[in-house]
Design a protein around this motif. Structure first.
Motif, short mmCIF file in Angstrom:
data_model
loop_
_atom_site.label_atom_id
_atom_site.label_comp_id
_atom_site.label_asym_id
_atom_site.label_seq_id
_atom_site.Cartn_x
_atom_site.Cartn_y
_atom_site.Cartn_z
N SER A 201 -2.24 5.75 0.64
CA SER A 201 -3.29 5.55 0.77
C SER A 201 -3.37 4.99 2.41
O SER A 201 -3.96 4.88 2.94
CB SER A 201 -3.69 4.09 0.66
OG SER A 201 -3.39 4.39 -0.55
N ASP B 9 13.38 7.43 6.12
CA ASP B 9 12.55 7.15 4.67
C ASP B 9 12.96 6.03 4.32
O ASP B 9 14.54 5.77 3.56
CB ASP B 9 12.76 8.38 3.81
CG ASP B 9 11.87 7.70 2.18
OD1 ASP B 9 11.59 6.54 2.51
OD2 ASP B 9 12.10 9.11 1.59
N MET C 20 1.09 -1.41 0.38
CA MET C 20 -0.02 -0.38 0.20
C MET C 20 0.90 1.55 0.01
O MET C 20 2.02 1.24 0.92
CB MET C 20 -1.05 0.22 1.44
CG MET C 20 -2.25 1.12 1.00
SD MET C 20 -3.62 0.90 1.86
CE MET C 20 -2.86 0.26 3.88
N ASP C 21 0.65 2.28 -0.87
CA ASP C 21 1.60 3.36 -1.17
C ASP C 21 0.62 4.42 0.01
O ASP C 21 0.32 4.20 1.14
CB ASP C 21 1.12 4.41 -1.90
CG ASP C 21 -0.77 4.73 -2.46
OD1 ASP C 21 -0.42 5.99 -1.86
OD2 ASP C 21 -1.15 4.12 -2.39
N LEU C 22 2.36 5.61 0.49
CA LEU C 22 1.89 6.21 1.33
C LEU C 22 0.95 7.21 1.40
O LEU C 22 0.10 6.40 2.77
CB LEU C 22 2.77 7.12 1.76
CG LEU C 22 3.00 8.11 2.59
CD1 LEU C 22 3.77 7.61 4.42
CD2 LEU C 22 4.46 8.69 3.16
N GLU D 74 12.42 4.42 1.53
CA GLU D 74 12.70 4.05 0.51
C GLU D 74 13.75 3.56 0.69
O GLU D 74 14.93 3.59 -0.56
CB GLU D 74 11.58 4.57 -0.18
CG GLU D 74 10.15 4.18 -0.65
CD GLU D 74 9.60 4.68 -1.60
OE1 GLU D 74 10.07 6.18 -2.98
OE2 GLU D 74 7.99 5.61 -1.62
N GLN E 65 6.09 3.13 9.24
CA GLN E 65 6.45 3.91 8.01
C GLN E 65 7.90 4.76 7.87
O GLN E 65 8.54 4.93 7.19
CB GLN E 65 6.22 5.46 7.16
CG GLN E 65 4.25 4.28 6.63
CD GLN E 65 5.10 2.86 5.90
OE1 GLN E 65 5.40 3.47 5.01
NE2 GLN E 65 4.33 2.00 5.95
N PRO F 91 1.76 12.34 -1.40
CA PRO F 91 2.21 11.22 -1.77
C PRO F 91 2.81 10.25 -1.52
O PRO F 91 3.76 9.15 -1.54
CB PRO F 91 2.44 11.19 -3.53
CG PRO F 91 2.83 12.63 -3.56
CD PRO F 91 2.43 13.67 -3.31
N ARG F 92 4.16 11.55 -1.43
CA ARG F 92 5.98 10.99 -0.18
C ARG F 92 6.05 11.56 0.76
O ARG F 92 5.19 12.93 0.88
CB ARG F 92 6.56 11.41 -1.72
CG ARG F 92 6.79 10.28 -2.34
CD ARG F 92 8.18 9.17 -2.20
NE ARG F 92 9.20 9.80 -2.42
CZ ARG F 92 9.99 9.80 -1.71
NH1 ARG F 92 9.15 9.07 -0.75
NH2 ARG F 92 11.11 9.83 -0.75
#
Lengths: 147, 152
Positions: free
Chosen positions: A5, B50, A1-3, B52, A22, A83-84
């Protein structure tokens, strides 16, 4: 799932742990967030591992900085649809009182939100909200949600 | 650059063990002179900001800068150490840190008065000319007057 969401689901459930999951550093210092109406109050429970000055004892100034910086990051995620993760451009803190070995609270305010950057101010207290232990301000770089 | 001060370096190492959070981060004294202090923050998954990119969180970098700047204040005064809590600290992030790479921070107390000490710090990986962050701070000595013998 993306951030985004994850953030949206947290907003619906009013449970914010998945957002903090996260960010490993947030778990490292043990911070959390509570919602009161439309306000978010960030909390940093008393934790021996966060102490700096051994004699007082007092919270490490760096932890207080990290707590406020991360509060602002989460605040931006919760308030805006980005989104990020926002990137910290600069961060400046003024220490007003010693942070003792007990729970610390923080609130954030988006002072100005531009297309790419946001200016956020942060405010931390322990015993009384009228007796802040630190105030901070920061700029964050954000990815354009419309791109 | 003055020569390395082994006594001061030992003092920093000893002091770090008492500072619970810095000890937990594994912050290590690399070098200490009367002009500057260099500390190292080892890379760890636990303090990533982060997932990522694997970049360390600004808070961990801030803690490194605060710790190094604080030590730089008493490096100037060693062995006449006086406690000076941070009054304010500002950090500018030039770029994100690299996954798996330890961070170094060199700090200098470039001026101090009876009350206040002023510091500058640079956080970098391998090359100080390609910094991760810059920090400037001020610290306030707990007792306002350097020589208190006249009080007695």
């Amino acid at each position: 799932m993306d951030l985004l969401s994850i953030v949206k689901e947290c907003r619906n459930n009013q449970m914010y742990k998945p957002v903090f999951d996260q960010i490993p550093y947030a778990q490292f210092i043990g911070m959390d967030c509570k919602q009161f109406g439309e306000e978010y109050v960030f909390t940093l429970p008393a934790n021996e591992n966060n102490l700096g000055n051994p004699t007082l004892p007092a919270i490490h100034g760096g932890v207080l900085g990290g707590f406020l910086e991360n509060s602002a990051i989460i605040h931006l995620l919760l308030k805006l649809d980005i989104p990020r993760l926002p990137k910290t451009i600069d961060f400046s803190i003024d220490y007003l009182r010693a942070g003792f070995h007990k729970e610390t609270y923080a609130i954030c305010e988006i002072t100005r939100q531009g297309r790419r950057a946001a200016n956020v101010s942060m405010y931390a207290w322990q015993t009384k909200k009228s007796e802040p232990i630190a105030v901070a301000r920061a700029h964050f770089l954000m990815e354009d949600p419309n791109k | 650059m003055r020569e390395s001060n082994d006594e001061l370096k030992a003092f920093c190492r000893h002091g770090m063990a008492d500072i619970k959070h810095s000890a937990l981060l594994g912050i290590e004294t690399i070098s200490a002179t009367n002009e500057s202090i260099t500390l190292k923050l080892p890379y760890s998954q636990k303090i990533v900001g982060d997932i990522e990119t694997g970049a360390l969180h600004g808070g961990a970098i801030f803690t490194l800068a605060d710790q190094t700047s604080g030590f730089a204040v008493f490096s100037h005064l060693h062995p006449k150490i006086r406690i000076a809590p941070t009054l304010d600290l500002r950090i500018d992030h030039m770029r994100k840190s690299t996954r798996g790479v330890d961070l170094l921070c060199v700090a200098r107390c470039y001026r101090y008065t009876d009350n206040i000490a002023f510091t500058r710090a640079v956080v970098y990986e391998n090359d100080i000319d390609d910094p991760v962050a810059h920090a400037v701070g001020s610290f306030m000595f707990l007792e306002a007057v350097k020589d208190q013998s006249w009080l007695k």
